[in-house]
Enzyme design. Structure first.
Site, PDB file in Angstrom:
ATOM      1  CG  HIS A   1      -5.828   2.200  -0.715  1.00 18.57           C
ATOM      2  ND1 HIS A   1      -5.762   0.752  -0.438  1.00 18.57           N
ATOM      3  CD2 HIS A   1      -6.413   2.872   0.348  1.00 18.57           C
ATOM      4  CE1 HIS A   1      -6.060   0.706   0.898  1.00 18.57           C
ATOM      5  NE2 HIS A   1      -6.527   1.827   1.338  1.00 18.57           N
TER       6      HIS A   1
ATOM      7  CD  GLU B   1     -20.073  -4.234  25.479  1.00 20.10           C
ATOM      8  OE1 GLU B   1     -21.269  -4.613  26.027  1.00 20.10           O
ATOM      9  OE2 GLU B   1     -20.127  -3.419  24.210  1.00 20.10           O
TER      10      GLU B   1
ATOM     11  CG  HIS C   1      -3.439   0.441   4.622  1.00 20.04           C
ATOM     12  ND1 HIS C   1      -4.598   0.572   5.696  1.00 20.04           N
ATOM     13  CD2 HIS C   1      -3.517   1.357   3.829  1.00 20.04           C
ATOM     14  CE1 HIS C   1      -4.952   1.722   5.484  1.00 20.04           C
ATOM     15  NE2 HIS C   1      -4.351   2.303   4.419  1.00 20.04           N
TER      16      HIS C   1
ATOM     17  CG  HIS D   1     -28.099 -10.929  27.618  1.00 21.82           C
ATOM     18  ND1 HIS D   1     -28.833 -10.552  26.531  1.00 21.82           N
ATOM     19  CD2 HIS D   1     -27.913  -9.958  28.216  1.00 21.82           C
ATOM     20  CE1 HIS D   1     -28.992  -9.278  26.570  1.00 21.82           C
ATOM     21  NE2 HIS D   1     -28.192  -8.885  27.653  1.00 21.82           N
TER      22      HIS D   1
ATOM     23  CG  HIS E   1     -23.805 -12.903  33.919  1.00 18.06           C
ATOM     24  ND1 HIS E   1     -22.870 -12.197  34.590  1.00 18.06           N
ATOM     25  CD2 HIS E   1     -25.003 -12.477  34.199  1.00 18.06           C
ATOM     26  CE1 HIS E   1     -23.653 -11.317  35.302  1.00 18.06           C
ATOM     27  NE2 HIS E   1     -24.902 -11.994  35.119  1.00 18.06           N
TER      28      HIS E   1
ATOM     29  CG  PHE F   1     -22.125  -8.325  25.639  1.00 13.39           C
ATOM     30  CD1 PHE F   1     -23.003  -8.728  24.725  1.00 13.39           C
ATOM     31  CD2 PHE F   1     -22.753  -8.235  26.674  1.00 13.39           C
ATOM     32  CE1 PHE F   1     -24.471  -8.639  24.678  1.00 13.39           C
ATOM     33  CE2 PHE F   1     -24.193  -8.026  27.000  1.00 13.39           C
ATOM     34  CZ  PHE F   1     -25.049  -8.337  25.965  1.00 13.39           C
TER      35      PHE F   1
ATOM     36  CB  SER G   1     -23.330  -7.866  36.332  1.00 12.11           C
ATOM     37  OG  SER G   1     -24.600  -7.276  36.477  1.00 12.11           O
TER      38      SER G   1
ATOM     39  CG  HIS H   1      -2.062  -1.346   1.313  1.00 15.64           C
ATOM     40  ND1 HIS H   1      -1.577  -2.479   1.646  1.00 15.64           N
ATOM     41  CD2 HIS H   1      -2.987  -1.324   1.006  1.00 15.64           C
ATOM     42  CE1 HIS H   1      -2.249  -3.372   1.676  1.00 15.64           C
ATOM     43  NE2 HIS H   1      -3.645  -2.643   1.209  1.00 15.64           N
TER      44      HIS H   1
END
Length: 675
Positions: free
Chosen positions: A274, A420, A82, A482, A470, A446, A393, A42
């Site tokens: 590019h 996250e 790149h 979940h 969890h 997640f 949690s 590139h």
């Protein structure tokens, strides 16, 4: 003066500073020559961003090429990875010992230091692995945050540096960019300065094919200081950096309008610049336009000398800093720079075990983890916790931890918000910075949102610790969206990622010990929401979990006839099923396997001892079977999930999917009968 000064500039604007243009052209021609030799790469970004890099390195960047690991150096990284030849060119030109011209010539070849995208550990001066767009931008947030946290603890004399990041249009299209710039703006990371390569070109063509965003306005909305400049005007570049450095309470974006492939006769400003090898005719045209008479891979002596002087300019500052550290007598700072843990840190694990054993209550492993962290935090000051808006949690905040705020970095806990992916990438930046051990929590399901950053943590072998609670259908009522089903197998498939799933509170403490005992390894610990019985009640200081797997209960009455493998919240089901099977006359052992990766590093004799000789095998895990087949073979049985979960009470969900003691007993009998 180099003969490059005598050139025809009919198709490029005249430079404000001829010497700086000549210096930038060193980057341009090394980049295009390397891409052409490799027949891939590139060239466009290095040619477009060369002027900005030249001003930054020659006049502002604090570094010493002879000491790439100087702790108080400025950090420089490219999120648009790149364009790696820009970085490799800079490392060669400024005199990094392991970046030779031969490595430049071997661009994109097997076992070279000059991989297609920058790879951490491949060469000194590469601060992070980039390539997946936006990752470097989010890493830079962690790097800048790490500087502020350590500065708060140790002061300007020991920690006082900037983080500079180059990024492209693609980085800003990626969703992680929003998480990163939002978090950085909220935290007021004034020593983070980003340079946007605003060339309006993507692989498909003009960026207008896919976006119409007002990027400066987006950064301003996230509380960044924003400037817009001509990215080829060295006076404007210099003035923008000076202005950005004055801003103390906001990160800075310098939007640099550039021409991709600057200097190419036909491809400049087009998508062809590019990621295509330019071709000999295009390079010949660039040589004519830019007045570059040197053959491929040769830099005029006067320009190379000037670049090497830039590589040495930080030497006195680095020596002064080293003397300051020595004179300070701050052993804790030196220890943290080296990545060593406090000498007596294991006493915290022993204290946590004692507290866990003193309780008669069943505990979820997320709760047990919280208790362990209470003790570890007091023993290891470099632990930096956090959560993606799930602190209560995840149980990730120790009782004595103080929260970091935008106006006070003296704490050790970060509220990442519902970000996250940004959290995981920032954690990687924190780990890369050094002096900090980051851990951050969310729900295991997640991990999909974090996965690209988790993968890069494993690839780079940095000590990022992902706390995922969890961890199964045992979260119950929140239902299948979940409830992680395929996630454990998918995460175990990532090379070098140590995935731990402890089966009771004591194993939880042991897993934390094993994670902290392995400084160059990314780890993920999967923890339950639901309470679990204490299966291990011994006070031994030994850590069988640190071997990845061990025989929790051996067969009674003779040679083993059946092996049951289990992890996490299903381990107690295996123990109870064993009691039934033993009464049936099937001599059964239970193997706890908290971390498959670690187990497979053990001596083969130990592995055979744990797995056993019998082909009658059962695995139980409230997840899919995929990562268990290597142990079960053709004759083994699996008790677990074969589809998505369901919403309901925990016991009802386990019954619905037949993950029960009875199911394990049936599977054990069947496996034993067929063995």
């Amino acid at each position: 003066m180099s003969d490059i000064a005598n050139r025809d500039r009919k198709t490029v604007p005249a430079p404000k500073d001829q010497h700086l243009r000549d210096m930038a052209d060193c980057i341009r021609f090394l980049s295009m020559d390397a891409v052409q030799a490799a027949k891939s790469g590139h060239p466009g970004m290095p040619m477009g961003m060369a002027d900005i890099a030249t001003v930054l390195f020659s006049e502002f960047l604090k570094f010493d090429a002879a000491d790439p690991h100087w702790f108080d150096r400025d950090r420089f990284l490219i999120s648009n990875g790149h364009g790696s030849m820009l970085l490799y060119s800079l490392l060669y030109l400024t005199g990094y010992e392991d970046m030779t011209i031969e490595e430049i010539k071997r661009f994109r070849q097997i076992d070279s230091r000059t991989a297609g995208h920058p790879e951490y550990h491949h060469a000194t001066g590469i601060e992070t692995t980039t390539g997946p767009l936006g990752q470097g931008l989010a890493n830079s947030v962690g790097l800048a945050l790490g500087e502020r946290i350590l500065n708060s603890s140790f002061g300007d004399d020991l920690v006082d540096h900037h983080t500079y990041v180059f990024l492209g249009d693609g980085c800003l299209m990626e969703g992680i960019s929003h998480e990163a710039i939002s978090l950085a703006g909220h935290l007021k990371l004034g020593k983070l300065i980003a340079f946007w390569d605003d060339n309006s070109i993507s692989i498909d063509g003009a960026t207008s094919l896919a976006e119409s965003d007002n990027q400066p306005a987006r950064f301003e909305a996230a509380r960044w200081h924003v400037q817009e400049i001509d990215g080829h005007d060295t006076d404007a570049i210099r003035a923008a950096i000076v202005e950005a450095q004055k801003v103390k309470d906001r990160p800075s974006l310098v939007a640099c309008k550039t021409v991709i492939g600057f200097g190419f006769p036909t491809k400049a400003g087009t998508q062809k610049a590019h990621s295509d090898a330019p071709g000999e005719d295009e390079i010949a045209g660039a040589r004519e336009i830019l007045g570059w008479s040197s053959p491929p891979f040769e830099i005029p002596a006067d320009l190379l000398d000037a670049w090497r002087a830039i590589g040495r300019k930080g030497r006195a500052a680095r020596a002064h800093w080293a003397k300051t550290v020595e004179d300070s007598g701050n052993r804790d700072f030196v220890r943290r720079m080296k990545g060593d843990l406090p000498q007596d840190w294991r006493a915290a694990i022993d204290a946590a075990k004692a507290e866990l054993l003193s309780s008669d209550k069943e505990l979820a492993t997320r709760q047990a983890s919280g208790i362990v962290l209470n003790h570890l935090y007091d023993a290891i000051p470099e632990l930096l916790g956090g959560s993606a808006d799930l602190t209560p949690s995840n149980n990730t905040k120790a009782k004595n931890q103080v929260e970091i705020t935008p106006d006070d970095f003296g704490g050790s806990y970060i509220h990442y918000g519902v970000r996250e992916h940004g959290m995981a990438a920032a954690m990687n930046g924190l780990a890369l910075h050094g002096g900090i051990i980051p851990y951050g929590g969310t729900f295991l399901t997640f991990s999909d949102y974090c996965r690209p950053s988790i993968r890069l943590a494993a690839m780079m072998e940095v000590r990022s610790i992902f706390v995922m609670t969890h961890d199964s259908i045992g979260l119950g009522e929140d239902g299948p969206t979940h409830q992680p089903i395929e996630h454990l197998s998918a995460l175990r498939a990532i090379p070098r990622l140590a995935v731990y799933r402890p089966g009771d509170p004591i194993e939880t403490a042991e897993c934390w010990e094993a994670i902290l005992d392995t400084p160059r390894e990314a780890a993920l610990i999967a923890l339950s929401r639901q309470p679990m019985p204490m299966l291990r009640k011994d006070r031994s200081s030994e850590n069988p979990s640190a071997k990845g797997a061990y025989v929790l209960l051996d067969a009674d009455g003779g040679e083993r006839q059946l092996t049951i493998f289990a992890t996490g919240s299903e381990l107690h089901l295996a123990v109870q099923a064993r009691d039934v099977l033993q009464k049936d006359g099937i001599r059964t052992a239970v193997v706890s396997m908290p971390c498959r990766l670690v187990f497979e590093r053990q001596d083969p004799n130990y592995q055979r001892e744990v797995i056993g000789e019998t082909r009658a095998r059962v695995a139980i895990e409230a997840a899919v079977r995929d990562s268990w087949d290597r142990y079960l073979g053709l004759d083994g049985e699996f008790v677990g999930m074969h589809e998505f979960g369901a919403s309901g009470k925990i016991d009802d969900v386990y019954k619905k999917f037949d993950i029960t003691i009875d199911a394990v007993v049936r599977a054990g009998r069947k496996a034993a009968a067929h063995a």
